[in-house]
Design an enzyme around this catalytic site. Structure first.
Site, PDB file in Angstrom:
ATOM      1  N   ASP A 328     -37.931  14.313  -9.566  1.00  0.00           N
ATOM      2  CA  ASP A 328     -38.637  14.645 -10.772  1.00  0.00           C
ATOM      3  C   ASP A 328     -37.396  15.282 -11.434  1.00  0.00           C
ATOM      4  O   ASP A 328     -36.372  15.944 -11.548  1.00  0.00           O
ATOM      5  CB  ASP A 328     -39.747  15.848 -10.729  1.00  0.00           C
ATOM      6  CG  ASP A 328     -40.576  15.486 -12.276  1.00  0.00           C
ATOM      7  OD1 ASP A 328     -40.829  15.202 -12.874  1.00  0.00           O
ATOM      8  OD2 ASP A 328     -40.380  17.370 -12.803  1.00  0.00           O
ATOM      9  N   GLU A 357     -36.157   9.538 -11.809  1.00  0.00           N
ATOM     10  CA  GLU A 357     -36.250  10.105 -13.675  1.00  0.00           C
ATOM     11  C   GLU A 357     -35.526  10.649 -14.394  1.00  0.00           C
ATOM     12  O   GLU A 357     -35.037  11.646 -14.017  1.00  0.00           O
ATOM     13  CB  GLU A 357     -37.487  11.035 -13.421  1.00  0.00           C
ATOM     14  CG  GLU A 357     -38.327  11.204 -14.201  1.00  0.00           C
ATOM     15  CD  GLU A 357     -38.774  12.289 -15.232  1.00  0.00           C
ATOM     16  OE1 GLU A 357     -40.257  12.154 -15.744  1.00  0.00           O
ATOM     17  OE2 GLU A 357     -38.978  12.990 -14.192  1.00  0.00           O
ATOM     18  N   ASP A 424     -46.632  10.443 -17.261  1.00  0.00           N
ATOM     19  CA  ASP A 424     -46.321  10.587 -18.312  1.00  0.00           C
ATOM     20  C   ASP A 424     -46.618  10.364 -19.629  1.00  0.00           C
ATOM     21  O   ASP A 424     -46.240  11.197 -20.561  1.00  0.00           O
ATOM     22  CB  ASP A 424     -45.161  11.527 -18.209  1.00  0.00           C
ATOM     23  CG  ASP A 424     -44.614  12.275 -17.217  1.00  0.00           C
ATOM     24  OD1 ASP A 424     -45.116  13.370 -16.940  1.00  0.00           O
ATOM     25  OD2 ASP A 424     -43.384  12.063 -16.441  1.00  0.00           O
TER      26      ASP A 424
END
Length: 586
Positions: A328, A357, A424
């Protein structure tokens, strides 16, 4: 004249790289339609006979064009695994030679003038785990996927799906619910699942970790996670977990110690603290993820922090045999941390998948010393612009995708993590303004494009939802609440991808001219071709394939038809918003 200002090459990254331990790929970029021919001049810098450097010539192939540039490539096998090289560029008016020392109207004789690839080391080949290219991913937000054990429900759990998702409500999704759904995933064709964070946290999303060594009790415990992984492995499904190492929760014990002891805390250097006290009225004096004060940013350059997080990463691999880590906010963590991370996890499990990410250009993380892949958000954004928003044409879309493809090596393109949405982003159905025919086109593109495709849970059955938290609805399990026609279509696409090896093999993707917003592209290996047509328009399209196919057997994979072409010129008719995937030999 040749436009010298537009020409670009560097002897590294996506412009010069090892495709495999014997083959070097070399690329160059020129102004669109400005150069007619490029020849590579190359040789071993030490191979000199009678004071003359011995060289060879090999033409480059134009492999793609965007709005500004043409991209050229050649594959070279260097006998002695080292090479000096330059480019001879030609058009109707001029011939120039490009070397590392600049442009010349003649060919320099000294090999020291030329670009250098010093040695082809096997260890320098960018490689991800072999299994990744064949993987169909499925992203699960555990709290919203399925409630398998109500005894684990957090306080004030809402009945499944009876409220809109919010930033604070809980519905009781857990590991047992995922285990109970493995038949569903296996039937769909999934062979890899990615779970958003599962460790102890106060939120429903779990991106605010309190304890990196403890499963959040609303999901189960370590034994249940082991059972989940084992059940997945028994079905040929890999499991990837989410690592949140950029930041933690304010409830993380080291941060609580800093809150309590201030400058005397042994953990004050674990975070990016500007001054004490940590909070002065409405002002926070420490760095955070975004501007969320409840998620303080970790100082991953601190050796104690680094060792703590690396220990956590290693622990879950060794204890539960997971197959990958998704990282992340990976771009906000220092590169050295990720180099040490890779060394640590690959020592335990060499074929572990490392996914970062990163929402933008990611070359600096994909040089073989950090990640195996990144989430391909540029792919998502361009796909939505064409298929969903109608703001770019098929012609511009092919140019934009060509730019993206040539930002990376072929090795990397084959394992980029392609998505149509995530926890997201708004749901793909919402992005398409509930036009299901557009959703089908997007999935056709997803499953026929280089990279590994990922489905966000529920997208396959038409689950809707807007921006976060709307995109995190409960998965509906009653068939009457599911779009079974869309699900069957996606199952067909998954089956085609699995059965058509050319779609998952390394190789160049070629875009062809668009006809009335009909997208056309193909991959070819030897004499085998897979050709994709996607009609993103409201009119019927006849597309003529650029191959001589008389008497050849043509397989229309989506409609499961097979016939022999009656003439060299084959025209395929597509209804409005219809796709087809053709397979044939030439």
């Amino acid at each position: 004249m040749i436009d010298l200002t537009s020409i670009y090459h560097r002897a590294a990254d996506n412009y010069c790289y090892l495709f495999d331990e014997e083959t070097l790929h070399i690329r160059i970029r020129t102004k669109r339609d400005n150069v007619l021919e490029i020849v590579l001049l190359y040789g071993d810098q030490y191979e000199i006979v009678d004071h003359q450097w011995i060289t060879s010539l090999q033409p480059l192939e134009k492999i793609g064009s965007d709005s500004l540039f043409d991209y050229w490539q050649v594959a070279i096998k260097a006998e002695h695994k080292r090479i000096r090289y330059g480019f001879i560029l030609k058009n109707t008016e001029q011939e120039m030679t490009l070397t590392e020392k600049g442009f010349f109207s003649f060919i320099p004789e000294d090999s020291g003038f030329f670009f250098c690839f010093p040695y082809m080391h096997k260890s320098d080949v960018f490689s991800s785990p072999d299994w990744v290219q064949q993987t169909i991913w499925y992203q699960i937000f555990p709290e919203r996927f399925r409630n398998g054990d109500p005894l684990l429900n957090p306080a004030h759990t809402v009945e499944w799906g009876q409220e809109e998702p919010s930033l604070t409500n809980f519905f009781g999704g857990d590991f047992q619910g995922i285990i109970d759904s493995l038949d569903y995933l296996q039937d769909l064709g999934i062979n890899g699942i990615y779970l958003t964070p599962i460790f102890l946290a106060n939120s429903n999303h779990k991106y605010d970790t309190i304890d990196y060594f403890t499963i959040d009790p609303q999901f189960g415990n370590i034994n249940l996670l082991k059972k989940l992984v084992e059940e997945c492995h028994n079905r040929g499904i890999r499991v990837m977990l989410d690592a949140v190492f950029n930041h933690c929760s304010v409830e993380f014990l080291p941060f609580q110690d800093v809150l309590d002891k201030g400058e005397k805390s042994l953990y004050k250097d674990w975070f990016h603290i500007h001054k004490f006290p940590l909070k002065d009225g409405d002002t926070i004096n420490y760095e955070t993820f975004g501007f969320y004060e409840y998620m303080p940013k970790l100082n991953t350059a601190n050796e104690e922090v680094k060792q703590y997080l690396l220990k956590a990463a290693a622990y879950w691999i060794a204890e539960c045999q997971i197959d990958g880590w998704r990282l992340d906010v990976a771009n906000e963590i220092d590169h050295q941390f990720w180099r040490d991370f890779r060394t640590t996890v690959k020592a335990i499990k060499p074929d572990l998948f490392i996914l970062g990410e990163v929402w933008h250009d990611s070359v600096s993380w994909l040089r073989g010393d950090q990640f195996d892949s990144v989430m391909n958000y540029p792919f998502l954004h361009k796909s939505l612009q064409f298929f969903s928003y109608d703001i770019i044409s098929a012609h511009q879309f092919t140019e934009d995708l060509t730019t993206i493809l040539h930002s990376y090596s072929d090795n990397i393109n084959q394992v980029l993590f392609n998505i149509l949405g995530s926890h997201d982003t708004p749901r793909v159905l919402n992005e398409c303004r509930f036009r299901k025919e557009r959703v089908r086109l997007l999935f056709t593109f997803l499953f026929t494009f280089p990279g590994t495709p990922c489905i966000y849970y529920g997208d396959e059955i038409g689950l809707d939802g807007g921006n976060d938290p709307g995109c995190r609805k409960c998965m509906p399990w009653q068939e009457e609440q599911q779009d079974l026609e869309l699900k069957d279509y996606i199952k067909t696409l998954i089956s085609i991808r699995k059965e058509t090896s050319l779609l998952t093999s390394k190789g160049t993707l070629y875009f062809l001219p668009a006809v009335n917003n009909c997208l056309a592209y193909y991959k070819q290996k030897d004499n085998q071709v897979v050709f994709v047509l996607i009609n993103n328009s409201d009119t019927e399209i006849d597309y003529v394939l650029p191959f001589s196919l008389s008497g050849k057997k043509i397989n229309l994979l989506l409609t499961q038809q097979e016939y022999a072409a009656e003439s060299d010129e084959l025209s395929v008719t597509l209804a409005p918003y219809e796709s087809n995937i053709l397979s044939f030999y030439i």
